[in-house]
Design an enzyme around this catalytic site. Sequence first.
Site, PDB file in Angstrom:
ATOM      1  N   ARG A 162      -9.782   2.621   7.115  1.00 35.26           N
ATOM      2  CA  ARG A 162      -9.292   2.048   6.154  1.00 35.26           C
ATOM      3  C   ARG A 162     -10.494   1.797   5.057  1.00 35.26           C
ATOM      4  O   ARG A 162     -10.188   1.444   3.876  1.00 35.26           O
ATOM      5  CB  ARG A 162      -9.257   0.393   6.614  1.00 35.26           C
ATOM      6  CG  ARG A 162      -8.039   0.119   7.485  1.00 35.26           C
ATOM      7  CD  ARG A 162      -7.516  -1.182   7.519  1.00 35.26           C
ATOM      8  NE  ARG A 162      -6.726  -1.623   9.006  1.00 35.26           N
ATOM      9  CZ  ARG A 162      -5.182  -1.375   8.582  1.00 35.26           C
ATOM     10  NH1 ARG A 162      -4.891  -1.204   7.478  1.00 35.26           N
ATOM     11  NH2 ARG A 162      -4.470  -1.690   9.695  1.00 35.26           N
ATOM     12  N   LYS A 165       6.841   7.352  -0.246  1.00 33.24           N
ATOM     13  CA  LYS A 165       7.300   8.481   0.210  1.00 33.24           C
ATOM     14  C   LYS A 165       9.127   8.841   0.094  1.00 33.24           C
ATOM     15  O   LYS A 165       9.682   8.174   0.742  1.00 33.24           O
ATOM     16  CB  LYS A 165       7.239   8.589   1.777  1.00 33.24           C
ATOM     17  CG  LYS A 165       5.635   8.523   2.293  1.00 33.24           C
ATOM     18  CD  LYS A 165       5.586   8.618   3.596  1.00 33.24           C
ATOM     19  CE  LYS A 165       4.117   8.460   4.015  1.00 33.24           C
ATOM     20  NZ  LYS A 165       4.019   8.397   5.713  1.00 33.24           N
ATOM     21  N   ASP A 207       7.401   3.556   3.106  1.00 39.82           N
ATOM     22  CA  ASP A 207       7.860   4.703   3.799  1.00 39.82           C
ATOM     23  C   ASP A 207       9.408   4.585   4.017  1.00 39.82           C
ATOM     24  O   ASP A 207      10.119   4.998   3.102  1.00 39.82           O
ATOM     25  CB  ASP A 207       7.104   4.595   5.196  1.00 39.82           C
ATOM     26  CG  ASP A 207       7.297   5.785   6.084  1.00 39.82           C
ATOM     27  OD1 ASP A 207       8.308   6.536   5.897  1.00 39.82           O
ATOM     28  OD2 ASP A 207       6.584   5.923   7.159  1.00 39.82           O
ATOM     29  N   ASP A 255      -4.672   2.985   7.667  1.00 39.18           N
ATOM     30  CA  ASP A 255      -5.566   3.097   8.917  1.00 39.18           C
ATOM     31  C   ASP A 255      -4.796   4.237   9.543  1.00 39.18           C
ATOM     32  O   ASP A 255      -3.481   4.501   9.777  1.00 39.18           O
ATOM     33  CB  ASP A 255      -5.654   1.863   9.807  1.00 39.18           C
ATOM     34  CG  ASP A 255      -4.439   1.632  10.537  1.00 39.18           C
ATOM     35  OD1 ASP A 255      -3.459   1.566   9.733  1.00 39.18           O
ATOM     36  OD2 ASP A 255      -4.271   1.304  11.633  1.00 39.18           O
ATOM     37  N   ASP A 268       0.819  -1.109   0.015  1.00 38.98           N
ATOM     38  CA  ASP A 268       0.099   0.092   0.039  1.00 38.98           C
ATOM     39  C   ASP A 268       0.702   0.951  -0.064  1.00 38.98           C
ATOM     40  O   ASP A 268       0.713   2.153  -0.700  1.00 38.98           O
ATOM     41  CB  ASP A 268      -1.035  -0.039   1.305  1.00 38.98           C
ATOM     42  CG  ASP A 268      -0.125  -0.202   2.553  1.00 38.98           C
ATOM     43  OD1 ASP A 268       0.789  -0.904   2.268  1.00 38.98           O
ATOM     44  OD2 ASP A 268      -0.805  -0.172   3.369  1.00 38.98           O
TER      45      ASP A 268
HETATM   46  P1  5GP Z   1       8.131   1.063   6.211  1.00 35.74           P
HETATM   47  O1  5GP Z   1       8.649  -0.171   6.584  1.00 35.74           O
HETATM   48  O2  5GP Z   1       8.275   1.285   4.755  1.00 35.74           O
HETATM   49  O3  5GP Z   1       8.807   2.129   7.002  1.00 35.74           O
HETATM   50  O4  5GP Z   1       6.650   1.287   6.550  1.00 35.74           O
HETATM   51  C1  5GP Z   1       5.730   0.385   5.930  1.00 35.74           C
HETATM   52  C2  5GP Z   1       4.312   0.641   6.514  1.00 35.74           C
HETATM   53  O5  5GP Z   1       4.074   1.459   7.444  1.00 35.74           O
HETATM   54  C3  5GP Z   1       3.329   0.218   5.750  1.00 35.74           C
HETATM   55  O6  5GP Z   1       2.940  -0.840   5.027  1.00 35.74           O
HETATM   56  C4  5GP Z   1       2.146   0.917   6.363  1.00 35.74           C
HETATM   57  O7  5GP Z   1       1.566   0.026   7.218  1.00 35.74           O
HETATM   58  C5  5GP Z   1       2.874   2.096   7.405  1.00 35.74           C
HETATM   59  N1  5GP Z   1       2.676   3.383   6.889  1.00 35.74           N
HETATM   60  C6  5GP Z   1       4.019   3.990   6.467  1.00 35.74           C
HETATM   61  N2  5GP Z   1       3.503   5.496   6.208  1.00 35.74           N
HETATM   62  C7  5GP Z   1       2.257   5.359   6.452  1.00 35.74           C
HETATM   63  C8  5GP Z   1       1.124   6.485   6.340  1.00 35.74           C
HETATM   64  O8  5GP Z   1       1.304   7.548   5.912  1.00 35.74           O
HETATM   65  N3  5GP Z   1      -0.068   6.232   6.972  1.00 35.74           N
HETATM   66  C9  5GP Z   1      -0.297   5.094   7.307  1.00 35.74           C
HETATM   67  N4  5GP Z   1      -1.886   4.916   7.609  1.00 35.74           N
HETATM   68  N5  5GP Z   1       0.382   4.018   7.422  1.00 35.74           N
HETATM   69  C10 5GP Z   1       1.679   4.116   6.776  1.00 35.74           C
END
Ligand code: 5GP
Length: 178
Positions: free
Chosen positions: A168, A134, A106, A162, A103
Amino acid sequence: MNEITLLDREFSVYLTEDEIQSRVTALAEKISEDLKGQDVLFFGILNGVFLFAADIIRQISLNAHISFIKLASYDGTSSTGKIKELIGWNEDITGKTVVVLEDIVDTGSTLERVIGELKLRKAADIKICTLLFKPEAYTKDIPIDYIGFEIPNSFVVGYGLDYDGYGRNLKAIYKLTK
Ligand code: 5GP
């Protein structure tokens, strides 16, 4: 519905349902074209991907399997950076073309963990498709093959994503205002 409140936070619309749906269609067409003739395993990373996965898979014109794994690294509105749990690896991945569906990417920690597992399990080819990315938050050097939207480094909800479990079911994607 341009402004919404979830628990203690306010959000305003960032990507409309139409914008999301037309981008999902374009991504499905590109993946179907690029992987034409191949048998492909789509791997969705739960929970946030459930709506994106459901929408994109219905527009993929390939022989496709779809499976999900669950892996959570997020608490409230800031990434903990910790990977908590990883469940649901019950597909034989050896020698397969795998498309990872996310989805949102980050920091990229989740992605790195999943890609590591897929390599250990000897996937033949791994592609990555995320609806949201991002770039300012990304700390990894794993290339992402398919990106729906590049977004600024702020918190978003809706269309599967969420805030403490809420939001969601929203059809659009909303950005935190305060
Ligand atoms: P990463 O491992 O890339 O730092 O983060 C991935 C997970 O963090 C995503 O699958 C999601 O569940 C959550 N996440 C990251 N950024 C956001 C955001 O802006 N909003 C939400 N709701 N979840 C995020």
